[in-house]
Each structure stands twice: as structure tokens, then as C-alpha cells.
Design a protein around this motif. Structure first.
Motif, PDB file in Angstrom:
ATOM      1  N   ILE A  49      -3.349   0.061   7.393  1.00  0.00           N
ATOM      2  CA  ILE A  49      -4.147   0.058   6.163  1.00  0.00           C
ATOM      3  C   ILE A  49      -3.821  -1.156   5.300  1.00  0.00           C
ATOM      4  N   THR A  50      -2.618  -1.638   5.410  1.00  0.00           N
ATOM      5  CA  THR A  50      -2.296  -2.855   4.672  1.00  0.00           C
ATOM      6  C   THR A  50      -3.136  -4.011   5.224  1.00  0.00           C
ATOM      7  N   GLU A  51      -3.205  -4.057   6.545  1.00  0.00           N
ATOM      8  CA  GLU A  51      -4.023  -5.095   7.170  1.00  0.00           C
ATOM      9  C   GLU A  51      -5.498  -4.929   6.796  1.00  0.00           C
ATOM     10  N   TYR A  52      -5.888  -3.695   6.688  1.00  0.00           N
ATOM     11  CA  TYR A  52      -7.261  -3.391   6.288  1.00  0.00           C
ATOM     12  C   TYR A  52      -7.561  -4.003   4.918  1.00  0.00           C
ATOM     13  N   LEU A  53      -6.606  -3.861   4.034  1.00  0.00           N
ATOM     14  CA  LEU A  53      -6.785  -4.415   2.694  1.00  0.00           C
ATOM     15  C   LEU A  53      -6.734  -5.944   2.722  1.00  0.00           C
ATOM     16  N   ILE A  54      -5.850  -6.446   3.542  1.00  0.00           N
ATOM     17  CA  ILE A  54      -5.736  -7.894   3.662  1.00  0.00           C
ATOM     18  C   ILE A  54      -7.044  -8.474   4.177  1.00  0.00           C
ATOM     19  N   LYS A  55      -7.610  -7.769   5.147  1.00  0.00           N
ATOM     20  CA  LYS A  55      -8.872  -8.217   5.711  1.00  0.00           C
ATOM     21  C   LYS A  55      -9.961  -8.223   4.649  1.00  0.00           C
ATOM     22  N   LYS A  56      -9.807  -7.354   3.700  1.00  0.00           N
ATOM     23  CA  LYS A  56     -10.784  -7.315   2.620  1.00  0.00           C
ATOM     24  C   LYS A  56     -10.500  -8.388   1.572  1.00  0.00           C
ATOM     25  N   GLY A  57      -9.513  -9.222   1.868  1.00  0.00           N
ATOM     26  CA  GLY A  57      -9.261 -10.348   0.979  1.00  0.00           C
ATOM     27  C   GLY A  57      -8.142 -10.142  -0.030  1.00  0.00           C
ATOM     28  N   HIS A  58      -7.518  -8.990   0.009  1.00  0.00           N
ATOM     29  CA  HIS A  58      -6.461  -8.742  -0.956  1.00  0.00           C
ATOM     30  C   HIS A  58      -5.173  -9.449  -0.544  1.00  0.00           C
ATOM     31  N   GLU A  59      -4.510 -10.020  -1.532  1.00  0.00           N
ATOM     32  CA  GLU A  59      -3.237 -10.683  -1.248  1.00  0.00           C
ATOM     33  C   GLU A  59      -2.111 -10.073  -2.054  1.00  0.00           C
ATOM     34  N   ARG A  60      -2.482  -9.445  -3.143  1.00  0.00           N
ATOM     35  CA  ARG A  60      -1.458  -8.799  -3.971  1.00  0.00           C
ATOM     36  C   ARG A  60      -1.638  -7.289  -3.844  1.00  0.00           C
ATOM     37  N   ILE A  61      -0.881  -6.754  -2.908  1.00  0.00           N
ATOM     38  CA  ILE A  61      -1.005  -5.340  -2.582  1.00  0.00           C
ATOM     39  C   ILE A  61       0.275  -4.604  -2.950  1.00  0.00           C
ATOM     40  N   ALA A  62       0.132  -3.555  -3.707  1.00  0.00           N
ATOM     41  CA  ALA A  62       1.332  -2.806  -4.113  1.00  0.00           C
ATOM     42  C   ALA A  62       1.482  -1.544  -3.269  1.00  0.00           C
ATOM     43  N   PHE A  63       2.700  -1.077  -3.225  1.00  0.00           N
ATOM     44  CA  PHE A  63       3.012   0.122  -2.451  1.00  0.00           C
ATOM     45  C   PHE A  63       3.638   1.159  -3.372  1.00  0.00           C
ATOM     46  N   VAL A  64       3.012   2.288  -3.488  1.00  0.00           N
ATOM     47  CA  VAL A  64       3.576   3.363  -4.306  1.00  0.00           C
ATOM     48  C   VAL A  64       3.928   4.532  -3.405  1.00  0.00           C
ATOM     49  N   GLY A  65       5.217   4.731  -3.211  1.00  0.00           N
ATOM     50  CA  GLY A  65       5.656   5.765  -2.287  1.00  0.00           C
ATOM     51  C   GLY A  65       6.273   6.947  -3.004  1.00  0.00           C
ATOM     52  N   GLY A  66       6.557   7.979  -2.248  1.00  0.00           N
ATOM     53  CA  GLY A  66       7.232   9.148  -2.809  1.00  0.00           C
ATOM     54  C   GLY A  66       8.731   8.936  -2.849  1.00  0.00           C
ATOM     55  N   SER A  67       9.431  10.016  -2.901  1.00  0.00           N
ATOM     56  CA  SER A  67      10.887   9.966  -2.982  1.00  0.00           C
ATOM     57  C   SER A  67      11.493   9.047  -1.922  1.00  0.00           C
ATOM     58  N   PRO A  68      12.391   8.164  -2.347  1.00  0.00           N
ATOM     59  CA  PRO A  68      12.955   7.191  -1.412  1.00  0.00           C
ATOM     60  C   PRO A  68      13.841   7.811  -0.339  1.00  0.00           C
ATOM     61  N   ASP A  69      14.192   9.086  -0.487  1.00  0.00           N
ATOM     62  CA  ASP A  69      14.999   9.647   0.598  1.00  0.00           C
ATOM     63  C   ASP A  69      14.187  10.498   1.571  1.00  0.00           C
ATOM     64  N   MET A  70      12.883  10.436   1.427  1.00  0.00           N
ATOM     65  CA  MET A  70      12.051  11.063   2.442  1.00  0.00           C
ATOM     66  C   MET A  70      11.786  10.014   3.513  1.00  0.00           C
ATOM     67  N   VAL A  71      11.958  10.404   4.729  1.00  0.00           N
ATOM     68  CA  VAL A  71      11.803   9.449   5.828  1.00  0.00           C
ATOM     69  C   VAL A  71      10.391   8.865   5.876  1.00  0.00           C
ATOM     70  N   VAL A  72       9.432   9.704   5.517  1.00  0.00           N
ATOM     71  CA  VAL A  72       8.054   9.246   5.573  1.00  0.00           C
ATOM     72  C   VAL A  72       7.842   8.046   4.652  1.00  0.00           C
ATOM     73  N   THR A  73       8.490   8.076   3.519  1.00  0.00           N
ATOM     74  CA  THR A  73       8.390   6.946   2.592  1.00  0.00           C
ATOM     75  C   THR A  73       8.957   5.680   3.228  1.00  0.00           C
ATOM     76  N   ILE A  74      10.100   5.847   3.837  1.00  0.00           N
ATOM     77  CA  ILE A  74      10.776   4.720   4.470  1.00  0.00           C
ATOM     78  C   ILE A  74       9.888   4.085   5.538  1.00  0.00           C
ATOM     79  N   ASP A  75       9.351   4.924   6.391  1.00  0.00           N
ATOM     80  CA  ASP A  75       8.520   4.419   7.488  1.00  0.00           C
ATOM     81  C   ASP A  75       7.290   3.668   6.988  1.00  0.00           C
ATOM     82  N   ARG A  76       6.641   4.285   6.043  1.00  0.00           N
ATOM     83  CA  ARG A  76       5.409   3.670   5.566  1.00  0.00           C
ATOM     84  C   ARG A  76       5.699   2.353   4.858  1.00  0.00           C
TER      85      ARG A  76
END
Lengths: 351, 351
Positions: free
Chosen positions: A174-201
Motif C-alpha cells: 500500500i505504500t507503493e500504491y501511494l507512491i505510485k499515486k505520486g505521494h512522496e511524504r507518506i506518514a505511518f500511524v501504527g498501534g501499540s509499538p509492542d504489538m508485532v503487527v505494528t512492527i511488521d507493517r
DNA sequence: TTGTAAGCGTTATCAG
DNA sequence: CTGATAACGCTTACAA
């Protein structure tokens, strides 16, 4: 309380053990007696007593569910009902019961699990979360008690049955998807930093950014414990950045919804000014305005497969450890747009 | 599997029955032996086996939860996690376990309940719904099996333990609230017509309309089975009415959210053109834009009190049948406005 | 193919 | 205050 196996035996003129065999559908039993016994059962309204059965057979035919501790409002996340629905489905079809364990604090939760396990209430467990350094996980591993995890284990991946999405790839995609749409400044808002899912994403996000030769801004990365409030504050901070992002990746629909609102409040339009993309594809993504583009992680399947995996393990203990990856799918709705420099004050290049 | 009462007995040099007494905190036991036994338990890591205990004592110390059948997507409604959280809280503190029963169809569900009950898996049940002519309810009543209902029973009110809101008054009150704001054309969008809660709220609505000497338009009353889709269609129809309503009462937040969206899509602004007020006060009401004015029915309390009521019934069977009413509270946000004739084509009187 | 009997880990009823 | 001992309802060798 009720009618027992003995009553049935008497009525059908056989031994209790025979009745037991009929119930278990034992092969070496004549059709005639099977019929007779079944009739008797029907007539008397017999139902096997699960406690007694468990005690004798040392198996409870029930699956335990372990939720994350419910201190934050994570519980209101539609993720849980949906996994449970998946688990229920398979459990029901294989005649397993489901026992829940919750707790407000981690300690309470741990206690509940220990009681369930040692008390013989459940044959196996499904953990509906995955976080680093989890007491419950350690306990189960140590005791070698059957369990499967929904999500990716932080350590011992090969020794723990789990069903997960490829969150790394999903985030990358999905990051690439956004990049393809021309975005260069993309932010990431994740959940709790000790959830593995956050880490992976987060990892997938970083990879995509780097691979596209964009710069990785630390200020663009936010991980918040509390599901909603955190996300909203984060959004404001992000928007106040001198060089604010033009797209946001949010790891949860609920969180995204909250962010959507504050964005609106401060006059930032989605998707015109900022693109928003989230995870889970819950019902609310459709209801939201604009409807959210979201990654469908197939929550129901996550649950269903977890249940299936556990049951297989229980019935064939030598089953090898499994790692089941459920495919994801990007569902495009209306929260993402191409990047248009014109709508931004701090214009860069890009047409 | 594990260490039993006998092992502890041996280690502490007492009889198994004594250990049992210590576990149960029997009064007539000397402090000395209590200590000794407790130490032994600690050392061996003893945990009572629930199956055995249940079998001997004829009580499982577990509460069964009965969900509505999950054919529609009702399950995604945040109502359920929240009631369950309430039930969990009390169950945990009283050392009860929780067993869930779900099913896709009504028949499946009924089956599950029967197995739970007759199999002795649960001591009592909590029904998380209330609808007319329900098979499960009838079965439980007939067997005189302990249960409490969340919601109002359709019949036998006095014979069924239940915890509910005063939905009649709640609906009446918010209707009056809208009337006070100058609205005269108020529509009612309810859920499935065979849910008692729909019936009650509709009654309250009608009463308020009549009492204010407004006319009760049949076209203003909609009851939809499916939680979301239904509501959205209903909204469009309502808006297409020649004399369309200026305010909507919707009996569920999720539904309201869906309606909010279609309203937006067809260019109807909330709250400027139409006021919207809903029930449940779920997290999403805060996130929505505009945030929804909603009736807080205190779902957590609903669950907590239901659990408490059931446990009391289980521990003191002669406890009288109870009817527990949880207060509601209107939470004003930004989805309701005063009626202003000017914004409407079909102007009436009213300043 | 079916019956007999010994558990499974507790609690409960009696004695003492 | 504590110890035997018989249930609780079912499964499962082992016999027959």
C-alpha cells in the motif's frame, strides 16, 4: 439432573458401555443394537454429560479464547467479533465448545489462562493477539500446551502455530500504491509499538519508502497505544509539521476514522489534501465518508483457520507446527487520490 | 495430566478430603493444617480440576452466553463486545468461567444451547437478545433452567429475570427533545420488528408524537431487519417522501452512521437539513462527522448487572425474579439542530 | 459384538 | 477437626 447413560442402558437392555460406544459411533457394534440404543436415547432425551466425559477421557472438547487485556477500548474494535465468528464457525462444526477468558489487567488475564489450562477446562487455546514478551505465551510454551496465535509470534516463529497475514508485504504494497499515486511524504500511524503487527507493517512501510529512494522521516512515524485518542493527536501533530505528509497509512480502521474526523475539523480534506488508507476493512469503512480505502485482511478467515489449525493439532498431536498466511486484498474506495502539488502550500516539484 | 488432590494430601500428610476442605475454605479446619496443605499446594503447583469438581458437585461454575444468530452482520455491532466486557468483569470477580454459544442459523443456535444445558456445561445462561417467540427462551422456561435476559422479555415479564433500559421512556424522551427543537415531522427507523427493543422504542416514539398532538405518519415509521443496508434504503425512501421528515430517530448507532452517509450523498446535511439521533452511544458516535447525538444505554452495566443477577440466582435459587432497569442518558453531540423552515422547500408554519 | 469393572479427580456423607 | 468411603457420569481395557 438428568437422564444418564445407565438409564439409557436399562431402557435398551444393554450395558452402559454399549451405550457409550453407540454415542461414540464405535464401529464394532451391530446395527440392530445401535438402532435400539438410539431409540432409547431419543425417547428419554439423553444428552451426554460433558464433565463426566471430559473427566474420563481427559479431554474437554473446548477451545479457550484469550483476548488482550481490555484496559484500553481495543475491545470495541470490530476485529474481535469477526475473528470469533470465524472460530465459532469451525468449532461448531467440529463439536467444540468455546470458552472465553478476559481480564482488565495483564495479571488478571494470566491468572484466568492458568486456571483454564491447569483446571482442564480447555484442550487448547487461541490467542487473539500477539505482542512481544507476553507472559501468557511464555507460560504456554513452557508447559507445551497446545495453542495457536492469531498474528505473528515475536520469537520462536517456527515453534508456534500461528495464522497471520503477510503484514510486511501488505504495508509495503500500500505504500507503493501511494507512491505510485505520486505521494512522496507518506506518514505511518501504527498501534501499540509492542504489538508485532505494528512492527511488521512499519517494516514494510520503511522498505517501500527506501526502495523508492524517498527519505524516511522520523516525524512521519507514529505509534500510539490507545486506539483512538492517540491517533487523533498524532494526526494533528502530523498536520502541523512544516513539511506535512500528503498521505497517511493507518493500521486500523477505527483509528483512521478518528483521524478522518480531526482532519475534517482542521479543514484538511480527504482525499483532496491528504490521502488516507487503513487496515482491516471493517464495516465502518463502507459507512465512513468518504468510504475508506482499506486492506482487507480477511478477519473471519483468520479466525476460522486458527480454529481449524488448533483442532487438527488437538486431534493429531504429532501434526507439525504450522504457519498459515491468509492473503490480503486492497479494497479501493474513496479516501486516496493522486498527489497534486497545487493543493498544498509547501509546493515541491512534481506535476 | 497434573498434580491431583491426592498428591497434595500425601505431601501434606492429610486425607484428600481435608485438602478439598482447605480449597473450599471450609470453616472447621485448623489453621495449622490449612497452612500445611496450602504450602503443599503451592509447592506442587496444584490446581483443582474443574471437570471433576463439576461432576461431583453438580455445578460447573460457568455461565453460558447466547448470542443472536449471526446471519446478518449484527455481530459487528459494538454492542456485543461491550456487554461481554461487563459480564466478564463480574464473572471474573466471582470466579465463574464464560462459555459462548453461537450459530449461523436459529436451529444451530438452539442445538448449541441444548447441548450446553443438558450436557451440564453451564449452570446458567445469559441471553444477549430478546425477541418474540424465541425457541431458546421457551426451552429454558420449560425446563426451568436459570437464565437472565438482556432486554425485555416479550411475554412472562414477571417470570423472567431480565435487565433492560426503559426503552419506551428513552424513545419518548428523545422524541420530545426533537419536538422541543421545533421538529414536527419526525421519522422512526428501527431494527428488526421482532426484536422487543424495537417494539418498545416505537411505542415511546408514538406516544410522544401523539401527546404533542402531532400526526402519526405511517410512512415515517420504518423497521428494517438488516442492520445497515436496510437503514440506508430506508433513509432514501424517507427523503423522497413528498413531505419529508426533518428529524430521524434511529435505534442503532451503526445504522445511523450508514444513514448519515447516504444523506450526505444525496446532499442532505445533518444537522442543518435533518436532525439525527440514535441509540447506544458507541465509540463511533464520537468519531463520526458530525459526532452523533445518541442515547447512552450503558451497555457495560447491562452486561455487568445481568451477570450479577444470574450469579445471585445460581447461588441462592430462591432469589425472587428480578427486573433491573439501567438508566439511560442522552448524550448531546452535533447531529441535532432546531428546525428551521427556511432550509426546507415544503415550508410549513413555525418560526 | 457386547458386558464387567476399574478408574478419571472431586465432593459429600458419615463416622470418629 | 479430620479420615474413610461412596458417589458423580462416562470411557476403556479386558474378558467373554
Amino acid at each position: 439432573m438428568g437422564v444418564t447413560i445407565k438409564d439409557v442402558a436399562r431402557a435398551a437392555n444393554v450395558a452402559p458401555s454399549t451405550v457409550s460406544r453407540v454415542v461414540a459411533n464405535h464401529p464394532r457394534i451391530s446395527e440392530k443394537t445401535k438402532q435400539r440404543v438410539r431409540e432409547a436415547m431419543e425417547q428419554l432425551g439423553y444428552h451426554p454429560n460433558y464433565q463426566a466425559r471430559s473427566l474420563a477421557s481427559k479431554s474437554s472438547q473446548t477451545i479457550g479464547l484469550v483476548m488482550p487485556d481490555s484496559t484500553d477500548r481495543i475491545f470495541q474494535n470490530p476485529f474481535f467479533p469477526e475473528v470469533i465468528r470465524g472460530i465459532s464457525k469451525i468449532a461448531h462444526s467440529r463439536e467444540y465448545a468455546i470458552c472465553m477468558s478476559t481480564g482488565e489487567t495483564e495479571a488478571e488475564l494470566y491468572d484466568g489462562v492458568v486456571r483454564m489450562v491447569q483446571g482442564g477446562r480447555v484442550d487448547g487455546l487461541i490467542l487473539l493477539y500477539s505482542k512481544i514478551n507476553d507472559r501468557v505465551t511464555n507460560y504456554l510454551k513452557e508447559r507445551d500446551f497446545p495453542f495457536v496465535m492469531v498474528g505473528k509470534p515475536h520469537t520462536d516463529m517456527d515453534a508456534i502455530n500461528h495464522v497471520d497475514n503477510d503484514n510486511y508485504s501488505a504495508a509495503k504494497e500500500i505504500t507503493e500504491y501511494l507512491i505510485k499515486k505520486g505521494h512522496e511524504r507518506i506518514a505511518f500511524v501504527g498501534g501499540s509499538p509492542d504489538m508485532v503487527v505494528t512492527i511488521d507493517r512499519l517494516e514494510g512501510y520503511k522498505q517501500a519508502i527506501t526502495q523508492a529512494s524517498l527519505t524516511l522521516h522520523d516525524e512521519y512515524i507514529v505509534r500510539e497505544k490507545v486506539l483512538r485518542e492517540g491517533g487523533e493527536e498524532a494526526a494533528i501533530e502530523l498536520m502541523n509539521l512544516p513539511n506535512r505528509p500528503t498521505a497517511l497509512i493507518v493500521t486500523d480502521d477505527m483509528m483512521a476514522l478518528g483521524i478522518l474526523r480531526v482532519l475534517n475539523e482542521i479543514g484538511v480534506n480527504v482525499p483532496k489534501d491528504v490521502s488516507l488508507i487503513s487496515f482491516n476493512n471493517a464495516l465502518i469503512t463502507e459507512i465512513s465518508q468518504p468510504p475508506l480505502t482499506s486492506v482487507d485482511i480477511q478477519i473471519f478467515q483468520l479466525g476460522y483457520q486458527a480454529g481449524k489449525c488448533l483442532i487438527e493439532k488437538l486431534e493429531q498431536p504429532d501434526e507439525p507446527t504450522k504457519r498459515i498466511i491468509i492473503p490480503f486484498k486492497l479494497v479501493e474506495r474513496n479516501s486516496c487520490d493522486n498527489y497534486r502539488a497545487s493543493t498544498q502550500k509547501d509546493v515541491k516539484k512534481k506535476k
